[in-house]
Write an enzyme that holds these catalytic residues in place. Structure first.
Site, PDB file in Angstrom:
ATOM      1  N   LYS A 176       0.848  -1.193   0.000  1.00 60.59           N
ATOM      2  CA  LYS A 176       0.000   0.000   0.000  1.00 60.59           C
ATOM      3  C   LYS A 176       0.885   1.246   0.000  1.00 60.59           C
ATOM      4  CE  LYS A 176      -1.975  -1.429   3.698  1.00 60.59           C
ATOM      5  NZ  LYS A 176      -2.829  -1.610   4.892  1.00 60.59           N
ATOM      6  N   THR A 208      -8.421   9.068   9.070  1.00 58.09           N
ATOM      7  CA  THR A 208      -7.984   7.845   8.380  1.00 58.09           C
ATOM      8  C   THR A 208      -7.708   6.704   9.360  1.00 58.09           C
ATOM      9  OG1 THR A 208      -5.706   8.670   8.428  1.00 58.09           O
ATOM     10  CG2 THR A 208      -6.997   9.113   6.431  1.00 58.09           C
ATOM     11  N   GLY A 210      -7.892   3.382  11.094  1.00 60.41           N
ATOM     12  CA  GLY A 210      -8.445   2.082  10.741  1.00 60.41           C
ATOM     13  C   GLY A 210      -8.509   1.796   9.260  1.00 60.41           C
ATOM     14  N   THR A 211      -7.830   2.592   8.442  1.00 56.55           N
ATOM     15  CA  THR A 211      -7.906   2.351   6.996  1.00 56.55           C
ATOM     16  C   THR A 211      -7.323   0.995   6.615  1.00 56.55           C
ATOM     17  OG1 THR A 211      -5.866   3.629   6.736  1.00 56.55           O
ATOM     18  CG2 THR A 211      -7.930   4.769   6.274  1.00 56.55           C
ATOM     19  N   GLY A 212      -6.208   0.607   7.271  1.00 53.95           N
ATOM     20  CA  GLY A 212      -5.607  -0.688   6.951  1.00 53.95           C
ATOM     21  C   GLY A 212      -6.511  -1.842   7.321  1.00 53.95           C
ATOM     22  N   CYS A 213      -7.134  -1.754   8.492  1.00 56.25           N
ATOM     23  CA  CYS A 213      -8.070  -2.794   8.924  1.00 56.25           C
ATOM     24  C   CYS A 213      -9.262  -2.869   7.968  1.00 56.25           C
ATOM     25  CB  CYS A 213      -8.572  -2.493  10.331  1.00 56.25           C
ATOM     26  SG  CYS A 213      -7.295  -2.390  11.599  1.00 56.25           S
TER      27      CYS A 213
END
Length: 264
Positions: A176, A208, A210-213
């Protein structure tokens, strides 16, 4: 009636609701997938940061997984915050025992505010036990630097790190690119032979958390439904862009994304 797809999240609880188990289950629901969970740790946090981390006993994590998988089963699973080496080994054993094929590993290491969410000695266990079981790993660039030991400041360095991480065992590496500069974000998917570049809009906002989760949960949900990986990544990317664009502006720090964004 069509069969209901099922997805499992193995991750920490976020008391602020923006990341971890809470974000994953909300995202699964939005994608029309039945979500189950195994909680690895309870975190004390809000949009301003993490003020406490309380890992569950390893046996409790393993038992949650075992009882859900032996009865309900799952079509895909994802890992998030695993915290220590003992939990990683236990999770890997259950994944292997139940032969979970579609495993998404989100290598959660550090919270946005800087709190450490993975112990240093756990990184070796992650590489040894979990990555060889993964269909895809979804590191952001700081996480990819930790895993590969390489500095990443350019797209070519992203590719170099993807090659290094792929040699640790995952079948695909989803790099990412949000931490690189530019008006657009370029992600790179690597399958051990070919690279697939995917460009999407950068939304200027501090909300932003928690974007990865949320991205990895969306990807897991699509894989659970049988969507091919490249298409699943594209749908997850479109969802997370919309979730960031329509963030609910909650809290005084890094607020959560909108887990009820339209699935496009």
């Amino acid at each position: 009636m069509n069969r209901l797809a099922k997805a499992m999240t193995i991750a920490g609880s976020d008391s602020g609701g923006g990341a971890g188990i809470q974000a994953d289950l909300k995202t699964f629901h939005q994608f029309g997938v039945y979500g189950t969970s195994a909680i690895t740790a309870v975190t004390v946090q809000n949009t301003l940061g993490v003020t406490g981390v309380y890992p569950l006993p390893t046996e409790a994590v393993a038992q949650q997984m075992h009882e859900v998988l032996r009865d309900i089963g799952t079509d895909a699973a994802k890992t998030g915050m695993l915290f220590n080496a003992e939990i990683i080994e236990a999770v890997s054993r259950e994944i292997s025992h139940f032969d979970v094929k579609k495993l998404v590993v989100d290598p959660v290491m550090i919270a946005k505010g800087g709190a450490k969410l993975l112990q240093d000695e756990a990184i070796a266990a992650l590489k040894r036990f979990l990555l060889p079981l993964a269909e895809v790993i979804t590191p952001n660039l700081p996480e990819a630097e930790f895993l590969s030991g390489l500095r990443i400041e350019t797209p070519e360095q992203m590719r170099e790190a993807a090659r290094a991480i792929h040699q640790m065992g995952p079948r695909h590496v989803m790099m990412k690119g949000g931490h690189l500069q530019g008006d657009a974000i370029v992600d790179i998917l690597y399958d051990g032979r070919d690279f697939f570049e995917m460009e999407h809009e950068r939304v200027p906002t501090r909300h932003t958390h928690g974007t990865g989760c949320t991205f990895s949960a969306a990807l897991t949900a699509e894989l659970a439904k049988g969507t091919p990986l490249v298409e699943a990544v594209d749908r997850a990317n479109r969802f997370i862009v919309e979730a960031i664009r329509t963030a609910p502006q909650i809290g005084g720090g890094h607020g959560p994304t909108n887990h009820w964004a339209a699935v496009k």
